[in-house]
Scaffold this motif. Structure first.
Motif, mmCIF file in Angstrom:
data_model
loop_
_atom_site.group_PDB
_atom_site.id
_atom_site.type_symbol
_atom_site.label_atom_id
_atom_site.label_comp_id
_atom_site.label_asym_id
_atom_site.label_seq_id
_atom_site.Cartn_x
_atom_site.Cartn_y
_atom_site.Cartn_z
ATOM 1 N N LEU A 487 0.861 -1.202 -0.042
ATOM 2 C CA LEU A 487 -0.091 0.063 -0.030
ATOM 3 C C LEU A 487 0.953 1.152 -0.131
ATOM 4 C CD1 LEU A 487 -2.954 1.409 0.537
ATOM 5 C CD2 LEU A 487 -2.265 1.421 2.807
ATOM 6 N N GLN A 488 0.510 2.326 -0.699
ATOM 7 C CA GLN A 488 1.163 3.515 -0.802
ATOM 8 C C GLN A 488 -0.103 4.520 -0.944
ATOM 9 O OE1 GLN A 488 4.888 4.743 -2.512
ATOM 10 N NE2 GLN A 488 5.050 2.694 -3.591
ATOM 11 N N ALA A 489 -0.146 5.507 -0.111
ATOM 12 C CA ALA A 489 -1.124 6.442 0.028
ATOM 13 C C ALA A 489 -0.767 7.623 0.679
ATOM 14 C CB ALA A 489 -2.295 5.868 0.668
ATOM 15 N N ASP A 490 -1.553 8.834 0.425
ATOM 16 C CA ASP A 490 -1.502 9.976 1.471
ATOM 17 C C ASP A 490 -2.336 9.533 2.825
ATOM 18 O OD1 ASP A 490 -0.013 11.592 -0.329
ATOM 19 O OD2 ASP A 490 -1.763 12.565 -1.213
ATOM 20 N N THR A 494 -6.446 7.885 3.314
ATOM 21 C CA THR A 494 -6.685 6.241 3.863
ATOM 22 C C THR A 494 -7.087 6.303 5.389
ATOM 23 O OG1 THR A 494 -5.757 4.044 3.660
ATOM 24 C CG2 THR A 494 -4.298 5.955 4.456
ATOM 25 N N THR A 495 -7.143 5.202 5.803
ATOM 26 C CA THR A 495 -7.292 4.946 7.221
ATOM 27 C C THR A 495 -6.210 4.227 7.901
ATOM 28 O OG1 THR A 495 -9.180 2.959 7.056
ATOM 29 C CG2 THR A 495 -9.741 5.203 6.813
ATOM 30 N N ARG A 496 -5.943 4.077 9.167
ATOM 31 C CA ARG A 496 -5.229 3.371 9.883
ATOM 32 C C ARG A 496 -5.816 1.834 9.912
ATOM 33 N NH1 ARG A 496 -7.360 6.362 13.494
ATOM 34 N NH2 ARG A 496 -5.575 7.449 14.300
ATOM 35 N N GLU A 497 -7.118 1.624 9.687
ATOM 36 C CA GLU A 497 -7.776 0.455 9.552
ATOM 37 C C GLU A 497 -7.089 -0.423 8.054
ATOM 38 O OE1 GLU A 497 -9.521 2.147 12.753
ATOM 39 O OE2 GLU A 497 -9.428 2.968 10.483
ATOM 40 N N VAL A 498 -7.147 0.286 6.957
ATOM 41 C CA VAL A 498 -6.567 -0.114 5.725
ATOM 42 C C VAL A 498 -5.222 -0.270 5.856
ATOM 43 C CG1 VAL A 498 -6.357 0.655 3.352
ATOM 44 C CG2 VAL A 498 -8.562 1.224 4.405
ATOM 45 N N LEU A 499 -4.520 0.567 6.626
ATOM 46 C CA LEU A 499 -2.995 0.444 6.606
ATOM 47 C C LEU A 499 -2.785 -0.943 7.393
ATOM 48 C CD1 LEU A 499 -0.162 1.595 6.112
ATOM 49 C CD2 LEU A 499 -0.553 2.802 8.441
ATOM 50 N N SER A 505 -2.220 -8.569 5.765
ATOM 51 C CA SER A 505 -2.411 -9.587 4.847
ATOM 52 C C SER A 505 -1.684 -9.208 3.550
ATOM 53 C CB SER A 505 -3.931 -9.658 4.518
ATOM 54 O OG SER A 505 -4.575 -8.608 4.153
ATOM 55 N N GLY A 506 -1.583 -8.261 3.230
ATOM 56 C CA GLY A 506 -0.719 -7.790 1.820
ATOM 57 C C GLY A 506 -1.968 -7.131 0.814
ATOM 58 N N ALA A 507 -3.064 -6.997 1.429
ATOM 59 C CA ALA A 507 -4.211 -6.154 0.468
ATOM 60 C C ALA A 507 -5.056 -5.390 1.361
ATOM 61 C CB ALA A 507 -5.219 -7.467 0.098
ATOM 62 N N ALA A 508 -5.301 -4.387 1.018
ATOM 63 C CA ALA A 508 -5.818 -3.309 1.499
ATOM 64 C C ALA A 508 -7.397 -3.656 1.426
ATOM 65 C CB ALA A 508 -5.740 -1.923 1.028
#
Length: 509
Positions: A487-490, A494-499, A505-508
């Motif tokens: 994952l790469q994002a500003d 995004t959210t801490r849960e997505v991070l 798991s390797g998947a957002a």
């Protein structure tokens, strides 16, 4: 107090009115505390809250000034470590004193081998048998014939725990930050060991700065602040979340812990890499670190982040890929080359990689850039002292005595010295690995503020196995999973849960 755990008359450990002062400083004031057989109690509080003083009293290292201690109903005086063990209290420190060259079973009985003389003249088969019986008693799986140096971190922790439990009739086991160097998988194994100890009716006092662990391993928790017990609650019935527990520890709103994010996005790329690969650790990594921003990278221990940080610092040589610093290709052959070029690493293992514990604060803080305090190859001691004193003030070191060896400071203050060392380096790129490991929530706020201050003039990368930390500090975030960027994002997009999901798991999700 609502949801408080009442003191029971049949407690395996019961403290009443415990007090301790050091000169004018009151470390503990009228502490009441009890523990049931087979109960796991998390002990929480920022540095200086009083929990370490209490544990040292229970371990026989400090004498209480007042109050009463009862074990299984009998009043006891714990005047020494041997007296504490004989009374039924055993401790495992954050960094157990074990011997790497000895086997597991030799470490378990180190110092208590019996009357056969030095270890080499003892009946080793008898020692092995005793150790096997101890392992079987707690249902553990560890090869005690291995030298300790060949064991995993969790196996070493198991040996330290077995060493503490080797004496019969241990009723209370104290564990101090037992997961500080463990991966997620090893952490789960450690929790299994704690469960096995609990099943044998032994009570556990579990000290941790990782508040999420409270809900995974403990039955109850006690929060200390200012030498007093703020509350004791059942985990199942408390209704509190991690952030609320942290606020009780601090006595203030947690919103102030993380500094504000950058108001203007950084656009000057200081460090860039493409396709960076180190076999067995990470592959095809691309990232940019910009002046004026913090790049937060979340990854579990063992994900490859530690190897990536050391590759950028010249410890490892990548098999392929490119690194650019200020637009020019670079390839570092040593940390010295990286420091001269303007890259500074604040490592995650401060005791073995970041500090020289037997030397004082001034030596440690100026070591990163000796050219600032030397002239014609001679060290300017007065300048070194002045510079280190200024840094001690800046990081709010406690105590501010720069002549003290680092071993005399708490873990949080040792970490502040590591940060001060980075400040002294005046680098273009700072890489922080686990910047607050073993540091309480109060000291974290100061370290985070210093990191944010650095980001105003340099590019800063924070690598952490704590998704909350990586997200809370960063302007841009990345997730690292099994050696690859997932994952790469500003941060605001995004959210801490997505991070967290991307790192786990390797998947957002």
């Amino acid at each position: 107090m609502p949801n408080s755990v009442a003191i029971a008359s049949d407690a395996v450990l019961a403290l009443s009115g415990i007090s301790k002062r050091f000169g004018p400083v009151i470390a503990l004031q009228n502490i009441d505390f009890d523990l049931q057989a087979g109960e796991v109690r998390a002990l929480l509080g920022i540095n200086g809250a009083g929990k370490s003083t209490l544990v040292k009293i229970l371990s026989g290292l400090y004498h209480k000034d007042g109050g009463e201690i009862r074990i299984a109903g009998a009043r006891v005086e714990l005047g020494s470590t041997s007296a504490a063990r004989q009374a039924g209290i055993a401790s495992v420190q954050q960094h157990p004193e074990l011997v790497e060259s000895l086997t597991g079973y030799e470490n378990i009985y180190l110092g208590t081998e019996g009357s056969g003389g030095i270890l080499g003249r003892l009946d080793r088969k008898a020692l092995q048998q005793r150790a096997l019986e101890l392992v079987a008693r707690f249902g553990l799986t560890v090869d005690l014939d291995q030298p300790l140096g060949q064991m995993s971190a969790v196996e070493k922790e198991a040996v330290a725990i077995l060493q503490a439990l080797a004496l019969d009739e241990i009723k209370v086991l104290i564990l101090d930050e037992p997961t500080s160097v463990l991966t997620e998988r090893e952490k789960d194994q450690l929790f299994g060991i704690v469960a096995a100890v609990k099943a044998r009716g032994i009570a556990v006092i579990y000290i941790t700065h990782r508040l999420d662990e409270v809900f995974e391993v403990a039955d109850s928790f006690t929060i200390f602040r200012g030498g007093r017990v703020i509350t004791t609650r059942s985990v199942a019935d408390s209704g509190l979340r991690v952030l609320e527990i942290a606020e009780l520890m601090l006595g203030t709103d947690l919103a102030a812990v993380y500094p504000d994010r950058a108001q203007v996005a950084g656009n000057e790329v200081v460090l860039a890499m493409q396709g960076l690969t180190l076999p067995g650790a990470f592959a095809d990594v691309a990232l940019e670190a910009r002046r004026g921003e913090i790049l937060g990278i979340f990854g579990l221990l063992g994900s490859g982040l530690d190897e990536l940080s050391k590759t950028l610092f010249g410890v490892f040589r990548p098999m392929s890929g490119t690194i650019q610093l200020n637009g020019k290709p670079v390839g570092f052959t040593s940390p010295e080359c990286a420091i001269r070029a303007g890259i500074f690493l604040v490592p995650g293992d401060r005791k073995t990689e970041g500090l020289t514990l037997e030397r004082d604060v001034a030596f440690n803080t100026t070591l990163a850039r000796l050219s600032r305090v030397t002239r014609a190859a001679f060290l300017r001691f007065r300048q070194a002292r002045q510079d280190s004193a200024a840094l001690a003030d800046k990081v709010e070191l406690s105590p501010r005595n720069t002549y003290l060896p680092l071993s005399a400071f708490s873990g949080g203050n040792q970490q502040k010295v590591v940060v001060a060392k980075g400040l002294f380096a005046e680098a273009d790129v700072y890489i922080f690995v686990e910047p607050t490991v073993g540091v309480d929530i109060g000291a974290r706020a100061k370290i985070y503020a210093l990191i944010r201050e650095l980001s105003r003039r340099a590019a800063v990368i924070v690598m952490s196995s704590d998704a909350e930390e990586a997200y809370g500090l960063a302007d841009r975030v990345m997730a690292f999973h099994q050696g690859r960027v997932s994952l790469q994002a500003d941060a605001i997009d995004t959210t801490r849960e997505v991070l967290l999901a991307a790192g786990l798991s390797g998947a957002a999700q």
